[in-house]
Design an enzyme around this catalytic site. Structure first.
Site, PDB file in Angstrom:
ATOM      1  CB  CYS A  19      -0.917   0.001   1.214  1.00  4.09           C
ATOM      2  SG  CYS A  19      -0.029   0.202   2.770  1.00  4.09           S
ATOM      3  CB  CYS A  66       0.601 -15.810  -1.443  1.00  2.00           C
ATOM      4  SG  CYS A  66       0.620 -14.230  -0.584  1.00  2.00           S
ATOM      5  CB  CYS A 115       6.923  -2.027   3.951  1.00  2.00           C
ATOM      6  SG  CYS A 115       5.959  -0.989   5.056  1.00  2.00           S
ATOM      7  NE  ARG A 121     -10.250 -18.676  -1.902  1.00  2.00           N
ATOM      8  CZ  ARG A 121      -9.292 -18.604  -0.986  1.00  2.00           C
ATOM      9  NH1 ARG A 121      -9.006 -17.471  -0.437  1.00  2.00           N
ATOM     10  NH2 ARG A 121      -8.620 -19.671  -0.638  1.00  2.00           N
ATOM     11  CG  PHE A 176      -7.198 -13.979  -3.720  1.00  2.00           C
ATOM     12  CD1 PHE A 176      -6.975 -15.128  -2.970  1.00  2.00           C
ATOM     13  CD2 PHE A 176      -6.494 -12.836  -3.393  1.00  2.00           C
ATOM     14  CE1 PHE A 176      -6.079 -15.115  -1.909  1.00  2.00           C
ATOM     15  CE2 PHE A 176      -5.588 -12.819  -2.336  1.00  2.00           C
ATOM     16  CZ  PHE A 176      -5.390 -13.959  -1.594  1.00  2.00           C
ATOM     17  CB  CYS A 201      -2.456 -12.505   6.265  1.00  2.63           C
ATOM     18  SG  CYS A 201      -2.281 -14.016   5.306  1.00  2.63           S
ATOM     19  CB  CYS A 217       5.990   2.117   2.729  1.00  5.83           C
ATOM     20  SG  CYS A 217       4.629   2.146   3.902  1.00  5.83           S
ATOM     21  CG  ASN A 244      -3.253  12.879  15.456  1.00  2.00           C
ATOM     22  OD1 ASN A 244      -4.200  13.648  15.462  1.00  2.00           O
ATOM     23  ND2 ASN A 244      -3.390  11.570  15.359  1.00  2.00           N
ATOM     24  CD  GLU A 280     -12.970 -21.397  -7.097  1.00  3.81           C
ATOM     25  OE1 GLU A 280     -13.298 -22.502  -7.558  1.00  3.81           O
ATOM     26  OE2 GLU A 280     -13.048 -20.348  -7.727  1.00  3.81           O
TER      27      GLU A 280
HETATM   28  C1  LIG Z   1      -1.983   3.707   8.624  1.00  3.09           C
HETATM   29  C2  LIG Z   1      -2.312   4.902   9.441  1.00  3.09           C
HETATM   30  C3  LIG Z   1      -3.420   4.869  10.255  1.00  3.09           C
HETATM   31  C4  LIG Z   1      -3.751   5.983  11.012  1.00  3.09           C
HETATM   32  N1  LIG Z   1      -4.841   5.927  11.824  1.00  3.09           N
HETATM   33  C5  LIG Z   1      -5.150   6.981  12.597  1.00  3.09           C
HETATM   34  C6  LIG Z   1      -6.264   6.948  13.460  1.00  3.09           C
HETATM   35  O1  LIG Z   1      -6.954   5.948  13.559  1.00  3.09           O
HETATM   36  N2  LIG Z   1      -6.543   8.047  14.195  1.00  3.09           N
HETATM   37  C7  LIG Z   1      -5.789   9.170  14.141  1.00  3.09           C
HETATM   38  O2  LIG Z   1      -6.064  10.134  14.839  1.00  3.09           O
HETATM   39  N3  LIG Z   1      -4.711   9.217  13.324  1.00  3.09           N
HETATM   40  C8  LIG Z   1      -4.392   8.171  12.565  1.00  3.09           C
HETATM   41  N4  LIG Z   1      -3.298   8.218  11.749  1.00  3.09           N
HETATM   42  C9  LIG Z   1      -2.564   9.465  11.663  1.00  3.09           C
HETATM   43  C10 LIG Z   1      -1.364   9.495  12.558  1.00  3.09           C
HETATM   44  O3  LIG Z   1      -1.747   9.532  13.892  1.00  3.09           O
HETATM   45  C11 LIG Z   1      -0.620  10.758  12.172  1.00  3.09           C
HETATM   46  O4  LIG Z   1      -0.101  10.490  10.900  1.00  3.09           O
HETATM   47  C12 LIG Z   1       0.495  11.057  13.084  1.00  3.09           C
HETATM   48  O5  LIG Z   1       0.089  11.340  14.362  1.00  3.09           O
HETATM   49  C13 LIG Z   1       1.342  12.184  12.536  1.00  3.09           C
HETATM   50  O6  LIG Z   1       2.511  12.229  13.301  1.00  3.09           O
HETATM   51  P1  LIG Z   1       3.943  12.330  12.676  1.00  3.09           P
HETATM   52  O7  LIG Z   1       4.871  12.571  13.791  1.00  3.09           O
HETATM   53  O8  LIG Z   1       4.249  11.148  11.865  1.00  3.09           O
HETATM   54  O9  LIG Z   1       3.787  13.602  11.787  1.00  3.09           O
HETATM   55  P2  LIG Z   1       4.560  13.971  10.464  1.00  3.09           P
HETATM   56  O10 LIG Z   1       3.901  13.279   9.335  1.00  3.09           O
HETATM   57  O11 LIG Z   1       6.006  13.764  10.652  1.00  3.09           O
HETATM   58  O12 LIG Z   1       4.233  15.518  10.415  1.00  3.09           O
HETATM   59  C14 LIG Z   1       2.944  15.991  10.185  1.00  3.09           C
HETATM   60  C15 LIG Z   1       2.895  17.512  10.166  1.00  3.09           C
HETATM   61  O13 LIG Z   1       3.066  18.001  11.465  1.00  3.09           O
HETATM   62  C16 LIG Z   1       3.982  19.086  11.492  1.00  3.09           C
HETATM   63  N5  LIG Z   1       4.649  19.042  12.801  1.00  3.09           N
HETATM   64  C17 LIG Z   1       5.203  17.971  13.410  1.00  3.09           C
HETATM   65  N6  LIG Z   1       5.663  18.326  14.618  1.00  3.09           N
HETATM   66  C18 LIG Z   1       5.388  19.632  14.785  1.00  3.09           C
HETATM   67  C19 LIG Z   1       5.601  20.543  15.850  1.00  3.09           C
HETATM   68  N7  LIG Z   1       6.185  20.195  16.969  1.00  3.09           N
HETATM   69  N8  LIG Z   1       5.186  21.806  15.667  1.00  3.09           N
HETATM   70  C20 LIG Z   1       4.579  22.206  14.545  1.00  3.09           C
HETATM   71  N9  LIG Z   1       4.341  21.376  13.501  1.00  3.09           N
HETATM   72  C21 LIG Z   1       4.744  20.098  13.643  1.00  3.09           C
HETATM   73  C22 LIG Z   1       4.883  18.818  10.312  1.00  3.09           C
HETATM   74  O14 LIG Z   1       5.436  20.003   9.814  1.00  3.09           O
HETATM   75  C23 LIG Z   1       3.942  18.172   9.310  1.00  3.09           C
HETATM   76  O15 LIG Z   1       3.316  19.142   8.547  1.00  3.09           O
HETATM   77  C24 LIG Z   1      -2.945   7.136  10.973  1.00  3.09           C
HETATM   78  C25 LIG Z   1      -1.813   7.153  10.154  1.00  3.09           C
HETATM   79  C26 LIG Z   1      -1.505   6.060   9.389  1.00  3.09           C
HETATM   80  C27 LIG Z   1      -0.307   6.099   8.518  1.00  3.09           C
HETATM   81  S1  FES Z   2       0.102 -15.506   3.025  1.00  5.42           S
HETATM   82 FE1  FES Z   2      -0.676 -14.428   1.306  1.00  5.42          FE
HETATM   83  S2  FES Z   2      -1.106 -12.499   2.129  1.00  5.42           S
HETATM   84 FE2  FES Z   2      -0.510 -13.627   3.856  1.00  5.42          FE
HETATM   85  S1  FES Z   3       3.638  -1.033   2.104  1.00  2.00           S
HETATM   86 FE1  FES Z   3       1.811  -1.257   3.192  1.00  2.00          FE
HETATM   87  S2  FES Z   3       2.406  -0.616   5.150  1.00  2.00           S
HETATM   88 FE2  FES Z   3       4.127  -0.171   3.975  1.00  2.00          FE
END
Ligand SMILES: Cc1cc2nc3c(=O)[nH]c(=O)nc-3n(C[C@H](O)[C@H](O)[C@H](O)COP(=O)(O)OP(=O)(O)OC[C@H]3O[C@@H](n4cnc5c(N)ncnc54)[C@H](O)[C@@H]3O)c2cc1C
Ligand code: FES
Ligand code: FES
Length: 1246
Positions: free
Chosen positions: A20, A90, A28, A859, A747, A123, A50, A309, A1186
C-alpha cells in the site's frame, strides 16, 4: 527516498515487501533498534519502511527479514514455527509479520496483548488463525501445548554461525547493522538542490533553519506518518527532521501532565498507563489509553507524534483525529513558540484557526480531573476492529456535583462535519440537570438530534448512519455512567463495547499414515524461504542501476478521448526518461486476445477511447519507482468529446439502456412445476463488488535478453501475458519467455487483468532497451483492476406451507464493467441450485455494461454469488412461512443428497447446537441492546475440469533428485507442495529429493489459467501420468534389479539411454476426469451491538468435505482463509464511487477495509469430514480452494436475524421482510435496525 526503496533498490534486500505504501498493510515492516525519548534508552520497535524517510534513520540499527535467519545461517525459531504451523500461503505478507513479532517477542507480553498488537499486518490468504498461533507461542502465558511447540523448535535449532548460539536467545550479535549508531548529535544538512534535508536536536535550530530558508515550503519531519494519511502526498522544499529534539519528547507532571509536543502516540500509552496508576487525578488516562490503542497500529504509533497528528487535523478539518477528539474533550491546551522565541498557549479549538506558519508546537497540557466528580469515556467506531479511521468517534466528559447534577458537560464528536466539534446545545441543556432520568436523557437526545448535522462526504458513511452512531454512542455513555439502581437490567449491556477474549481454534481431520507422504499434513515446501524473505516474487530480481520504472497515467474523466498530454512539462523533471501513449505501441493496442478462454473482446492497453474514470492513458518512465508513480499523478491532460452526463455505475441504471444488456449463457429451465402454492414470495437481493486486495500488487518485470524478452510476471495465466506482449510489440510468442516464480496472492485477479501491466512493461523495456519494472501503486491498482462482479437477483417463488418450492423464477444480472470479458454467468447458474432440487427453477442470467473497469474473476467467481442468492431466497421463504430455516432447506434438498443432511447432524452434535440455541433465546429476552444468533448454513459446490495443464518432471542421474515444473501457478494454495507429495508417493521416493521450481511458459505452453480450484488436482493428475510413464520406462531395469535403490534405478536407466524427463498435458477432454460436488456446512454464532451496528463472530464451526486430502493442513488453510475473505466480502469491504465522475473513492488501505486478525471468529473451528474418499476426481481428494468463501454468506443471515430480533423489540411489524444490501457494514446494519430515539431510556417507566 523511503526506507523501503532504499532497502530494496539500493541494498538489494528484496525480502522486505511493499503493497500500500501508506502504512496500512504491513508488508514493509522492519525492526529498528534506536535510542528513543522520552525513555532515553535503546529500544527495539518496528516501523513501516514505506513511511520512513531513509535520511531520518540516522543512528538506527535496522534489521530486515534477511537478518533473522536464512538458509546459510539457519532459520530462527519464529520462522520455523511459522512454517510448521502453516502460517504462510502466498508468503508475501510473511516477512512483515515476522519482523513485527521479532520486535515484540522479548517484551514479556501476554497472549491477549500480543493478539492486539498486530493491527498493522494484513494477510489476505490465511485467515490469520495459524499466524495468531505463532504469535501467541511467545506469550508469557502461552498454554503449555503452544509454548512447547516453540521449545521443541528451539531444541532442534542450531545456528551455522561460529557462536553456535540458539537463535531464539537474546544476543548482542549485531552483524546486521545498516547504519552505525555514532551517538553523535551533530546537525545534519543535506542539499539536493531543490530539496534540503536537515536533522536538528534543539528547538532553536529549527528556527535558525526557518529563518534561513524561509517558511514558504517546509515540513517538520517526525514520524512522517502523515504521508500515509494524505491521498496525494508531496514533500515540501525544506525538510527538518525533529525526531531527536529531546525538548519535544519529554514529559512531566506538575499540576498538569505536560507532554512534549512530539511524544509518540505509543509512548503516550506507556506514560498514560503509568501515571493513571500513580496519580489519582489522572486515572481518566486509563480510558485515553484504550482509545489510543485504537489509533492506527503499533509501528505507526511508535513514531507518530501528537503534534503531527494535530497539525493534520488543522490542515484537513474533516480528518477525524482521535488525539484532537480526546484532548479537546478533556480541555487540553498547547504551548507554541514563534521564531522570536515567544511562547504562548492555545486551546485546541483556537489552534485549528491559528496561523501556524513558522510556529512550533512545544507541548500539551492535560488537566487533573477529580475522579469522584468527573466521568469520562470515549468511543471509536470503525469499519473493522483495528487500523481504521473512525466512522464516528466521540468523547464525553461530565462533571457532576454531589447531587448528581451536571456542572459542566463536554461532548465532542469526530467525523460529523469539518466544522462540528462540540455538541454545544446538548452540553448547555444538560448543565444543572441530573442526567439519570428518562426525561432528561430524552431531552438531551432531542437536543443532540437537532444539532448533529453530518455532512454528505463520500466515501464516508451516510449522514444518517453517522448521526445514528453519534446518538447511539451518547446513549451508551449515559448507560455506562448511570447508577445501576437507575437502569433496568435489560438495558445494561448497552453500556458496554464488545471486548475480545484471546481467540481459540481447533483443526480436526484424520489422516492415514500408511499413505504418507500422501495425505500427510506437511508444511508447505516453500514455507521457510517465505518466512525468511528468500522466496522471490516478480519484482525481486536483483536491482541494476540501468533499471527503469513505468507508471500508468490515469484518465480523470470517464468518457471521451485524450486531446493533448503536456509531455514536455513532465520530461523536464529530472529522472523522467519518457512518456508513452497508444501511438508508441508498435503492435496492437490490446492486452486481451479474443478467443482465449472467456475472452471475447479486445481491451486497450493505453486508452484512446476512455471507458471509465482512472483508465490508463499513458505511461511515465522514470529512474525510480517512487518518481514514476509521483510524476504519473501530475501529468496534465486535455480531453475531448467527453460526455456531460454522469457515468453509469449501477446495475439498475445500466438495465435502463438495452444496448448495455447482454443475456447470459447460464440458464436453468424447469422440468416440472408443483401445484401446492400457498404463498408467493418476491424480492430483490443485491451484492456489491469485492476487490481482491492481493498483497503483491499487479507487477511485471521485463528484461530484454538477446533479441528476446525475459518476463517475470505476477500472473495466473502465462499464456495471457505472452500473447499480450506479443501483440503489443508485434513479435512472435516464441521471443517471449514468461517465468512465474510464485504469485503473492491472486484470487482470480491476476488471470487477465495483469495482461495490461505486462504489455505496458514490455513496451517500455523494448523502447528503452533496458529492464523495466512496473509495480502498480495501490491507488492505481484498485482504480484500474476489475473486481468481483456486483450482482442483483430478482426472484419470485411459489411455496407450500412447509416452504417447499413449487416454482421459482429468478433473474440474476451481473455488472461486467466496461466490457464483457471474464463473463461468469455460467458459473452463477451452475451454482444457483446449490444442494437443492431445481426441477421447478427458471433462472435467466445477464450481464450489463457499466462505465467502470472490466470486472473479473474472484475466488468462486459467480458461484459464490449464485449460492448466496439461493440461500437468501431460502431464508426469505423460511421467514414467510414461519418455519425453521433448516427445515425449509431440508424440504427443498435434492432427493439424492444425503451428504448435507448428514453433515448438518454431525456438526449440530459436535457444537451442542440445541443447547446453545436455547441459551441465545433467553439472552435475547434479557438484553435489549445486544442480540445473539446461531445459524446453520449449507453449501454444495460444483467442481468441473476445464482447459489443459502441463507438467514436466526431470530426474537427475547423478543423485536421483527430481524437479517438477508445472503450468499450475503457485499462488499460496499449496499446488507445489501437493505436487511434490503426489510425485514422491507415486515414485516411492522421499519428499526432500523433489524440488518444484518456477513456472515457465515454454514448458507449460498454451496452458489455461490457474483458477477455479481445479489447478492442483489437474497437475497432480499430470504427475500421476508422468510417474506411470517413468514406471513403464524403468520396468525393465527394476525387473532386472528388484533390490535396486531409487538411485541405482535412475543411474542404470540413464546408462541405458532411457529418457529421464517427461511431460504430460491433461485436458478436460480426458474421460477419466469427471466433475463432482464438494460440500460444506457451517454454524455461525454472532452478537450484534444494536447501538453501534458493530458485531462479533463469537464462534464459527466449519465442516467441509475435502475427500481424502493430499495435504489436510494445506486444505484447512484454504478453508479458513477463504471463509475470512468471505467475511470481508459480506460485511466490511465496500467500494464507493463518485456518482458524478465514476472515480473510485475507496482506493486505499485506509478506505477499503479487509478483515484483520481481530475480525476473525473468537472461536474458529474447522473440521474436514472424516473418512471420505472422493470416488471421482484425483486420488480420492476434493478441491477446496474456493468453497470457504461460499459458506461465509451465513453471516449475513445471522446478522439479519439479530436485526429482526431488535426490530421486534422496537415494535416494528415482525412479518415485514426488509431488504438489506450486502455488505452488511455498520451503515447497512444501522439502517436496517432503525432504532427509535424514544427507545433510549434507562427504565421502561419513569
Ligand atoms: C496507517 C495509518 C493509520 C492511522 N490511523 C489513525 C487513526 O486511527 N486516528 C488518528 O487520529 N490518526 C491516525 N493516523 C494518523 C497518525 O496519527 C498521524 O499520521 C500522526 O500522528 C502524525 O505524526 P507524525 O509525527 O508522523 O507527523 P509527520 O507526518 O512527521 O508531520 C505531520 C505535520 O506536522 C507538522 N509538525 C510535526 N511536529 C510539529 C511541531 N512540533 N510543531 C509544529 N508542527 C509540527 C509537520 O510540519 C507536518 O506538517 C494514521 C496514520 C496512518 C499512517
Ligand atoms: S500468506 Fe498471502 S497475504 Fe498472507
Ligand atoms: S507497504 Fe503497506 S504498510 Fe508499507
Amino acid at each position: 527516498m523511503s526506507l523501503n526503496a532504499y532497502i530494496r533498490y539500493v541494498c538489494g534486500l528484496t525480502g522486505t515487501k511493499a503493497m500500500c505504501r501508506e502504512g496500512g498493510c504491513g508488508a514493509c515492516i522492519v525492526t529498528v533498534r534506536a535510542k528513543r525519548y522520552p525513555s532515553g534508552k535503546t529500544e527495539t520497535f518496528s516501523v513501516n519502511s514505506c513511511l520512513v524517510l531513509v535520511f531520518s534513520c540516522h543512528g538506527w540499527d535496522i534489521r530486515t527479514i534477511e537478518s533473522t535467519g536464512n538458509r546459510l545461517d539457519g532459520y530462527s525459531d519464529i520462522q520455523k514455527l511459522t512454517a510448521c504451523l502453516h502460517g504462510t500461503q502466498c508468503g508475501y505478507c510473511t516477512p512483515g509479520w515476522i519482523m513485527h513479532l521479532n520486535s515484540l517477542k522479548d517484551k514479556n507480553l501476554t497472549m491477549a496483548q500480543l493478539e492486539k498488537s498486530f493491527g498493522c499486518c494484513t494477510c489476505r490468504c490465511t485467515g490469520f488463525r495459524p499466524i495468531l498461533e505463532v504469535i501467541k507461542s511467545v506469550a508469557i502465558d502461552a498454554p503449555p501445548k503452544l509454548s512447547q511447540r516453540l521449545k521443541d523448535i528451539e531444541e532442534i535449532s542450531t545456528c551455522a554461525k561460529k557462536c553456535q548460539r540458539k537463535c531464539s536467545v537474546k544476543s548482542d550479535c549485531s552483524d546486521w547493522s545498516l547504519l552505525e549508531d555514532s551517538g553523535s548529535v551533530t546537525k545534519i544538512e543535506l542539499d539536493f538542490g531543490k530539496y534540503k534535508f536537515y536533522k536538528v536536536y534543539e528547538i532553536v535550530d529549527i528556527f535558525d533553519i526557518l529563518n534561513r530558508e524561509g517558511v514558504d515550503s517546509y515540513m517538520l519531519v517526525d514520524g512522517n506518518t502523515g504521508k500515509g494519511i494524505v491521498e496525494t502526498f508531496e514533500y515540501e522544499r525544506v525538510l527538518i527532521d525533529i525526531s531527536d529534539v529531546m525538548a519535544l519528547k519529554t514529559f512531566k507532571v506538575d499540576q498538569n501532565l505536560i507532554l512534549g509536543a512530539n511524544v509518540s502516540l505509543e509512548d503516550c500509552i506507556t506514560i498514560f498507563t503509568e501515571i493513571s496508576k500513580t496519580e489519582s487525578d489522572f486515572e481518566y488516562l486509563d480510558e485515553v489509553v484504550k482509545h489510543f490503542e485504537l489509533i492506527a497500529h503499533i509501528p505507526v504509533r511508535k513514531i507518530a507524534s501528537l503534534a503531527g497528528n494535530l497539525m493534520y487535523k488543522r490542515a484537513y478539518p474533516q480528518y477525524r483525529s482521535d488525539v484532537f477528539l480526546l484532548f479537546e474533550c478533556l480541555g487540553a491546551e498547547m504551548t507554541v513558540q514563534n521564531s522570536k522565541g515567544n511562547t504562548y498557549t492555545l486551546r485546541l479549538e483556537e489552534f485549528l484557526h491559528h496561523d501556524m506558519q513558522g510556529i512550533v508546537i512545544v507541548n500539551f497540557m492535560l488537566p487533573p480531573l477529580n475522579k469522584t466528580t468527573h466521568l469520562f469515556k470515549s468511543y471509536k467506531i470503525m469499519p473493522r476492529s483495528q487500523n481504521a479511521l473512525a466512522i464516528v468517534n466521540a468523547a464525553f466528559l461530565m462533571k457532576l456535583d454531589s447531587k448528581n447534577n451536571v456542572q459542566k458537560a463536554s461532548i465532542v464528536y469526530g467525523n460529523i462535519s469539518s466544522t462540528f466539534v462540540h455538541a454545544l446545545h446538548t452540553e448547555e441543556y444538560l448543565t444543572g440537570k441530573c442526567p439519570f432520568s428518562n426525561e432528561t436523557l430524552q431531552g438531551a437526545i432531542k437536543a443532540l438530534d437537532g444539532e448533529l448535522v453530518p455532512s454528505d462526504n463520500p466515501p464516508e458513511a451516510t449522514p444518517d448512519c453517522r448521526k445514528k452512531l453519534a446518538l447511539g454512542l451518547f446513549y451508551k455513555f449515559m448507560l455506562s455512567i448511570c447508577p445501576t439502581t437507575s437502569t433496568e437490567p435489560i438495558y445494561r449491556s448497552g453500556a458496554n463495547i464488545f471486548t475480545r477474549p484471546v481467540s481459540e481454534a481447533t483443526q480436526d481431520y484424520v489422516t492415514d499414515s500408511s499413505l504418507y507422504p500422501l495425505n500427510q499434513p506437511v508444511p508447505k515446501l516453500e514455507a521457510l524461504i517465505q518466512c525468511s524473505g528468500e522466496a522471490r516474487y516478480a519484482n525481486d530480481l536483483p536491482p541494476q542501476k540501468s533499471d527503469v520504472f513505468g507508471a500508468f497515467v490515469l484518465s480523470t474523466v470517464h468518457s471521451g478521448e485524450v486531446d493533448k498530454i503536456y509531455e514536455n512539462e513532465i520530461l523536464e523533471i529530472e529522472g523522467v526518461l519518457a512518456i508513452y501513449t497508444a501511438k508508441d505501441i508498435p503492435g496492437e493496442n490490446t492486452f486481451i486476445t479474443p478467443g482465449l478462454q472467456l475472452q471475447t473482446e479486445k481491451e486497450e492497453t493505453l486508452a484512446t477511447t476512455i471507458k471509465y474514470f482512472g483508465q490508463p492513458i499513458a505511461i511515465v518512465v522514470a529512474q525510480t519507482e517512487e518518481l514514476a508513480a509521483a510524476v504519473a499523478k501530475k501529468v496534465r491532460v486535455d480531453y475531448k468529446n467527453t460526455k456531460k452526463s454522469a457515468p453509469v455505475i449501477t446495475i439498475d441504471e445500466a438495465k435502463k439502456d438495452s444496448s448495455r444488456y447482454i443475456a447470459g449463457e447460464g440458464t436453468l429451465e424447469p422440468t416440472s412445476k408443483g401445484t401446492d402454492v400457498t404463498k408467493i414470495i418476491k424480492g430483490v437481493y443485491e451484492i456489491e463488488a469485492q476487490y481482491h486486495y492481493y498483497m503483491e500488487p499487479l507487477t511485471c518485470v521485463v528484461q530484454p535478453v538477446d533479441d528476446m524478452f525475459m518476463v517475470y510476471d505476477s500472473t495466473q495465466w502465462m499464456e495471457m501475458t505472452q500473447t499480450a506482449i506479443a501483440r503489443c510489440l508485434n513479435i512472435g510468442q516464441g521471443k517471449i519467455v514468461v517465468k512465474v516464480p510464485r504469485v503473492g496472492g491472486a484470487f482470480g485477479g491476476k488471470i487477465t487483468r495483469n495482461g495490461q501491466v505486462a504489455a505496458a512493461c514490455a513496451l517500455v523495456a523494448s523502447k528503452q532497451d533496458r529492464t523495466c519494472r512496473f509495480i502498480l501503486p495501490l491507488q492505481t491498482n484498485m482504480s484500474i483492476a476489475g473486481k468481483r462482479l456486483p450482482c442483483q437477483c430478482e426472484y419470485e417463488v411459489g411455496v407450500n406451507d412447509d416452504g417447499k418450492i413449487q416454482y421459482l423464477n429468478a433473474t440474476i444480472v451481473e455488472d461486467a464493467g466496461c466490457c464483457n470479458n471474464d463473463n461468469v454467468t455460467s458459473y452463477t447458474s451452475s451454482s444457483f441450485g446449490n444442494c437443492y432440487d431445481i426441477s421447478g427453477y427458471t433462472l435467466n442470467t445477464a450481464t450489463v455494461l457499466t462505465d467502470l473497469p472490466s470486472n473479473t474473476f474472484f475466488r468462486a467467481p459467480g458461484a459464490c454469488e449464485g449460492i448466496a442468492c439461493i440461500e437468501h431466497i431460502m431464508e426469505h421463504i423460511a421467514f414467510a412461512v414461519k418455519k425453521d430455516a433448516i427445515s425449509v432447506r431440508l424440504a427443498n434438498m435434492k432427493a439424492n443428497n444425503t451428504d448435507i443432511p448428514e453433515m448438518i447432524e454431525t456438526l449440530k452434535q459436535d457444537v451442542d447446537y440445541d443447547k446453545r440455541c436455547a441459551d441465545i433465546q433467553q439472552f435475547n429476552k434479557d438484553n435489549r441492546w445486544v442480540k445473539r444468533v446461531i445459524k446453520i448454513n449449507v453449501m454444495e459446490f460444483p467442481v468441473i475440469y476445464y482447459g489443459n495443464f502441463t507438467v514436466m518432471i526431470s530426474i537427475y542421474r547423478m543423485d536421483g533428485t527430481v524437479t517438477i515444473t508445472t503450468g499450475g501457478i503457485e499462488m499460496g494454495q499449496g499446488a507445489n507442495t501437493k505436487a511434490a507429495q503426489v510425485c514422491a508417493n507415486a515414485l516411492g521416493i522421499p519428499l526432500d529429493v523433489i524440488k518444484v521450481i518456477s513456472h515457465y511458459s515454454f514448458v507449460a505452453a498454451n496452458d489455461v489459467f490457474s483458477g477455479s480450484s481445479i489447478t492442483t488436482e489437474s497437475i497432480c493428475y499430470c504427475i500421476l501420468k508422468i510417474c506411470e510413464t517413468f514406471d513403464k520406462r524403468f520396468a525393465p531395469v527394476k525387473s532386472r534389479k528388484p533390490q535396486a535403490t531409487w538411485l541405482d534405478i535412475v543411474k542404470s536407466a540413464a546408462e541405458e539411454g532411457i529418457e529421464l524427463t517427461s511431460c504430460y498435458m491433461m485436458s478436460d477432454k480426458d474421460e477419466s476426469l469427471s466433475g463432482y460436488s464438494a460440500f460444506a456446512v457451517s454454524i455461525v454464532e454472532i452478537q450484534l451491538d444494536v447501538l453501534t451496528g458493530r458485531f462479533q463472530m463469537l464462534r464459527v464451526d466449519l465442516l467441509e468435505d475435502v475427500g481424502m486430502s493430499v495435504n489436510p493442513a494445506v486444505d484447512i488453510g484454504q478453508v479458513e482463509g477463504a471463509f475470512i475473505q468471505g467475511v470481508g466480502y459480506f460485511t466490511c469491504e465496500k467500494l464507493v464511487y463518485d456518482k458524478a465522475t465514476g472515480k473510485l473513492l475507496t482506493n486505499r488501505s485506509l478506505t477499503y477495509h479487509v478483515p484483520l486478525c481481530q475480525d476473525i471468529p473468537i472461536v474458529y473451528n474447522v473440521k474436514l469430514r472424516h473418512n471420505q474418499k472422493n470416488t471421482k476426481g484425483v486420488l480420492g481428494a476434493k478441491t477446496c480452494g474456493e468453497m470457504g468463501i461460499c459458506t461465509a454468506h451465513g453471516i449475513t443471515l445471522a446478522l439479519r436475524e439479530c436485526i429482526m430480533a431488535s426490530r421486534i423489540d422496537s415494535g416494528y411489524d415482525s412479518t415485514q421482510w426488509i431488504t438489506i444490501p450486502v455488505p452488511y457494514d455498520t451503515e447497512a446494519i444501522l439502517k436496517a435496525l432503525d432504532v427509535k430515539l424514544e427507545e433510549f431510556v434507562f427504565t421502561t417507566s419513569d
